[in-house]
Design a protein around this motif. Structure first.
Motif, PDB file in Angstrom:
ATOM      1  N   LEU A   1       0.787  -1.240   0.000  1.00 44.50           N
ATOM      2  CA  LEU A   1       0.000   0.000   0.000  1.00 44.50           C
ATOM      3  C   LEU A   1       0.815   1.285   0.000  1.00 44.50           C
ATOM      4  CD1 LEU A   1      -2.844  -0.884   2.549  1.00 44.50           C
ATOM      5  CD2 LEU A   1      -2.933  -0.967   0.054  1.00 44.50           C
ATOM      6  N   ALA A   2       2.142   1.193   0.041  1.00 45.89           N
ATOM      7  CA  ALA A   2       2.943   2.418   0.136  1.00 45.89           C
ATOM      8  C   ALA A   2       2.628   3.393  -0.985  1.00 45.89           C
ATOM      9  CB  ALA A   2       4.433   2.074   0.144  1.00 45.89           C
ATOM     10  N   GLY A   3       2.543   2.876  -2.212  1.00 49.66           N
ATOM     11  CA  GLY A   3       2.248   3.738  -3.348  1.00 49.66           C
ATOM     12  C   GLY A   3       0.872   4.353  -3.272  1.00 49.66           C
ATOM     13  N   GLN A   4      -0.118   3.538  -2.904  1.00 42.12           N
ATOM     14  CA  GLN A   4      -1.487   4.050  -2.807  1.00 42.12           C
ATOM     15  C   GLN A   4      -1.618   5.084  -1.694  1.00 42.12           C
ATOM     16  OE1 GLN A   4      -4.886   1.486  -3.121  1.00 42.12           O
ATOM     17  NE2 GLN A   4      -3.682  -0.199  -3.973  1.00 42.12           N
ATOM     18  N   ILE A   5      -0.979   4.814  -0.550  1.00 41.36           N
ATOM     19  CA  ILE A   5      -1.043   5.774   0.550  1.00 41.36           C
ATOM     20  C   ILE A   5      -0.362   7.081   0.154  1.00 41.36           C
ATOM     21  CG2 ILE A   5      -0.214   6.254   2.891  1.00 41.36           C
ATOM     22  CD1 ILE A   5      -0.709   3.302   3.547  1.00 41.36           C
ATOM     23  N   GLY A   6       0.755   6.990  -0.575  1.00 40.46           N
ATOM     24  CA  GLY A   6       1.431   8.195  -1.040  1.00 40.46           C
ATOM     25  C   GLY A   6       0.555   9.014  -1.962  1.00 40.46           C
ATOM     26  N   LEU A   7      -0.088   8.364  -2.924  1.00 43.54           N
ATOM     27  CA  LEU A   7      -0.983   9.071  -3.838  1.00 43.54           C
ATOM     28  C   LEU A   7      -2.205   9.621  -3.113  1.00 43.54           C
ATOM     29  CD1 LEU A   7      -0.750   6.609  -6.856  1.00 43.54           C
ATOM     30  CD2 LEU A   7       0.039   8.991  -6.833  1.00 43.54           C
ATOM     31  N   LEU A   8      -2.713   8.856  -2.162  1.00 47.79           N
ATOM     32  CA  LEU A   8      -3.857   9.321  -1.377  1.00 47.79           C
ATOM     33  C   LEU A   8      -3.499  10.578  -0.600  1.00 47.79           C
ATOM     34  CD1 LEU A   8      -6.663   9.023   0.001  1.00 47.79           C
ATOM     35  CD2 LEU A   8      -5.537   7.540   1.684  1.00 47.79           C
ATOM     36  N   LYS A   9      -2.343  10.567   0.048  1.00 49.72           N
ATOM     37  CA  LYS A   9      -1.941  11.734   0.831  1.00 49.72           C
ATOM     38  C   LYS A   9      -1.776  12.959  -0.066  1.00 49.72           C
ATOM     39  CE  LYS A   9       1.411  13.404   4.225  1.00 49.72           C
ATOM     40  NZ  LYS A   9       1.915  14.562   3.470  1.00 49.72           N
ATOM     41  N   GLN A  10      -1.176  12.769  -1.228  1.00 47.47           N
ATOM     42  CA  GLN A  10      -1.038  13.877  -2.163  1.00 47.47           C
ATOM     43  C   GLN A  10      -2.411  14.430  -2.559  1.00 47.47           C
ATOM     44  OE1 GLN A  10      -0.234  13.136  -6.390  1.00 47.47           O
ATOM     45  NE2 GLN A  10       1.517  14.525  -6.247  1.00 47.47           N
ATOM     46  N   PHE A  11      -3.338  13.548  -2.869  1.00 44.71           N
ATOM     47  CA  PHE A  11      -4.674  13.956  -3.291  1.00 44.71           C
ATOM     48  C   PHE A  11      -5.408  14.697  -2.168  1.00 44.71           C
ATOM     49  CE2 PHE A  11      -9.267  12.959  -3.670  1.00 44.71           C
ATOM     50  CZ  PHE A  11      -9.528  13.584  -4.877  1.00 44.71           C
ATOM     51  N   VAL A  12      -5.357  14.134  -0.970  1.00 49.19           N
ATOM     52  CA  VAL A  12      -6.084  14.726   0.158  1.00 49.19           C
ATOM     53  C   VAL A  12      -5.501  16.084   0.542  1.00 49.19           C
ATOM     54  CG1 VAL A  12      -6.602  14.465   2.623  1.00 49.19           C
ATOM     55  CG2 VAL A  12      -6.916  12.537   1.074  1.00 49.19           C
TER      56      VAL A  12
END
Length: 556
Positions: free
Chosen positions: A478-489
């Motif tokens: 999930l590291a990549g997804q969490i990184g993209l999520l944080k950027q989006f949020v």
């Protein structure tokens, strides 16, 4: 005037009191005698007469200028002398723990008539109890500390510790075993990442961004390396101290020389017999001004190593003034030839990068959850204000440009919420567990299964009905997804902050009054884009991880 002396009046009776020295008004069916208060009014007595409210119903005028909480303050509440006969107040004092009825003010799963596959009745009970506790105990402290810049009081920390809130902020895991969580409301083996998600979103509801980090976030991100990689002796000493709120801990990784580039750290640790000699500086360390321990990244001759350093001789801290409150304890930390026992090494010498990175994803997820909670409050503030603010004889919501901004804000927060929940669901469920033994645990706790060395104590935890991902599993899956999520949020948050400022106008520029929450959020929303990894770096991380997973036969 005491409640038993309050009387009922008609509007005709109130209208007689409309001159200097004899001034009554009505707000939401309540009658207030402002005769003596008029000269003390912050805007001067003439404001009361110029607005034409003397002897009249001033409800719309009041709520165009003041928050409801003003009426609840003792110095103003005592001005009430009665009520209007036959009428009842419409705007009541909020009940601690209650949910808002404003559309989109709550996550969908908390709204009447809506459903979610993620949350159970226990999650709902947990949310209600934690909100009640936060509103009754933590909110007054948050407001006070946000203003005076002092750290959270030991009294409030002790109350949090009694309910094991400090421990729950670190998520599910073995550190919860044997603890009574929130008075027994949730069992340790049932506590999952949705419980922690609730905890994080509720923390951020007060519009006090600095205090949210000052509420011992340093321990949340700095203690996991101790219990995951520290020796049994170190764990036995430090973990109980921190989880009980008796000692404070900060994660000391970032330096002026290296931010997102963790491999570029300059702080050094040189071996001297049974001790490390640590020299260097750290910057922007959350909770650093009052921390007793520092989970510190250091360069050694064998590579990056993480060492737990206790405050003492050679350790000094000084506050860094940032755009949010000093209550967060943001510090510049100096280690001047500090002698640290070798036993304080966390993990293998030279394996520090793995120790640090294993914890980053949970930290980033936590920052994201808190950002979502803060954004939702701003959405609620804007919906309330746009509905009650009268301009050109009509509510703000009559303006298409305002409705457009509100629509975008709602769209963003719902998108953030749903992406956050699906990732949280992945963190809560894993099809394949491999529980690796910790090198410091006693050999008697190990056994062999299909060639893997397993820790029986941890395996029991892993095979409970709720099987949460470990930090290492988050890194691989999930590291990549969490990184993209944080950027989006975080980007959504700053867009919402800008829109909210336009909705509130000049009131969004003052630290008190109607727009105080918007002002605080606009000033501090950028922290979510920087802390735990800059959003551009995390966005790139997400894409690079996706590229690694690209199938070799993928062609157009």
């Amino acid at each position: 005037m005491p409640a038993q002396q309050k009387q009922q009046y008609t509007f005709e009776e109130v209208e007689k009191h409309n001159k200097e020295g004899d001034l009554w008004i009505v707000i939401d069916s309540k009658v207030y005698d402002l005769s003596r208060f008029a000269d003390l009014h912050p805007g001067g007595p003439n404001v009361l007469y110029a607005e034409g409210v003397a002897g009249k119903d001033a409800t719309d005028t009041f709520f165009g200028l003041h928050r409801h909480e003003v009426l609840l303050r003792p110095q103003y509440a005592r001005l009430q002398i009665g009520t209007i006969q036959g009428e009842e107040e419409m705007i009541k004092a909020p009940i601690p723990g209650s949910l808002s009825k404003v559309p989109y003010a709550e996550a969908t799963w908390l709204s009447d008539g809506y459903f979610s596959p993620y949350y159970t009745d226990n999650h709902r009970a947990f949310q209600q109890a934690i909100r009640k506790f936060f509103e009754e105990v933590v909110r007054p402290e948050a407001i006070k500390c946000e203003e005076n810049g002092k750290r959270i009081s030991q009294e409030v920390v002790d109350k949090m510790s009694d309910l094991n809130i400090i421990a729950m902020r670190l998520g599910p895991g073995k550190h919860l075993h044997g603890r009574t969580l929130l008075g027994g409301l949730v069992k340790p083996e049932e506590f999952d990442y949705f419980h922690e998600l609730i905890l994080n979103t509720e923390i951020s509801r007060f519009g006090t961004r600095g205090f949210s980090d000052g509420m011992l976030s340093g321990a949340t991100i700095g203690l996991p390396p101790v219990w995951n990689y520290g020796s049994p002796e170190l764990q036995a000493k430090v973990v109980p101290e921190v989880l009980s709120g008796k000692k404070y801990l900060a994660l000391a990784i970032t330096e002026a020389f290296a931010g997102s580039d963790v491999s570029g750290l300059q702080t050094t640790a040189v071996r001297d017999g049974d001790y490390w000699i640590v020299t260097g500086t750290k910057k922007w360390i959350t909770n650093g001004t009052f921390a007793d321990y520092f989970t510190t990244g250091c360069k050694t001759e064998k590579g990056l190593t993480v060492i737990l350093i206790e405050r003492g001789e050679g350790v000094s801290t000084k506050p860094i003034k940032t755009s949010y409150s000093a209550t967060a304890g943001t510090a510049y930390v100096t280690f001047d030839k500090v002698r640290v026992p070798i036993g304080n090494t966390l993990g293998a010498v030279g394996n520090g990068l793995s120790v640090i990175l294993s914890n980053f994803n949970h930290e980033r997820w936590m920052v994201t959850a808190m950002s979502v909670g803060a954004q939702r409050i701003i959405v609620e503030e804007c919906l309330k204000w746009a509905n009650q603010r009268i301009v050109f004889g009509k509510p703000l919501t009559s303006q298409a440009v305002i409705r457009n901004k509100l629509g975008k804000m709602i769209t963003r927060i719902e998108a953030c919420q749903n992406w956050l929940e699906i990732i949280t669901h992945q963190m809560n469920n894993v099809r394949e567990r491999i529980c690796t033994a910790h090198r410091y645990l006693r050999p008697s706790r190990f056994f062999i299964l299909n060639g893997d060395l397993l820790n029986i104590e941890y395996l029991i935890y892993c095979n409970t009905p709720s099987q949460q991902m470990t930090y290492n599993e988050m890194s691989s899956k999930l590291a990549g997804q969490i990184g993209l999520l944080k950027q989006f949020v975080s980007r959504c948050g700053r867009e919402t902050a800008e829109d909210a400022t336009q909705v509130f106008g000049g009131r969004a520029l003052t630290v008190t009054g109607m727009g105080k929450l918007v002002e605080n959020y606009h000033r501090t929303s950028g922290f979510d884009a920087i802390l735990a990894g800059a959003e551009d770096v995390l966005g790139d991380l997400g894409v690079r991880q996706a590229m690694k997973r690209m199938p070799k036969d993928a062609r157009l």
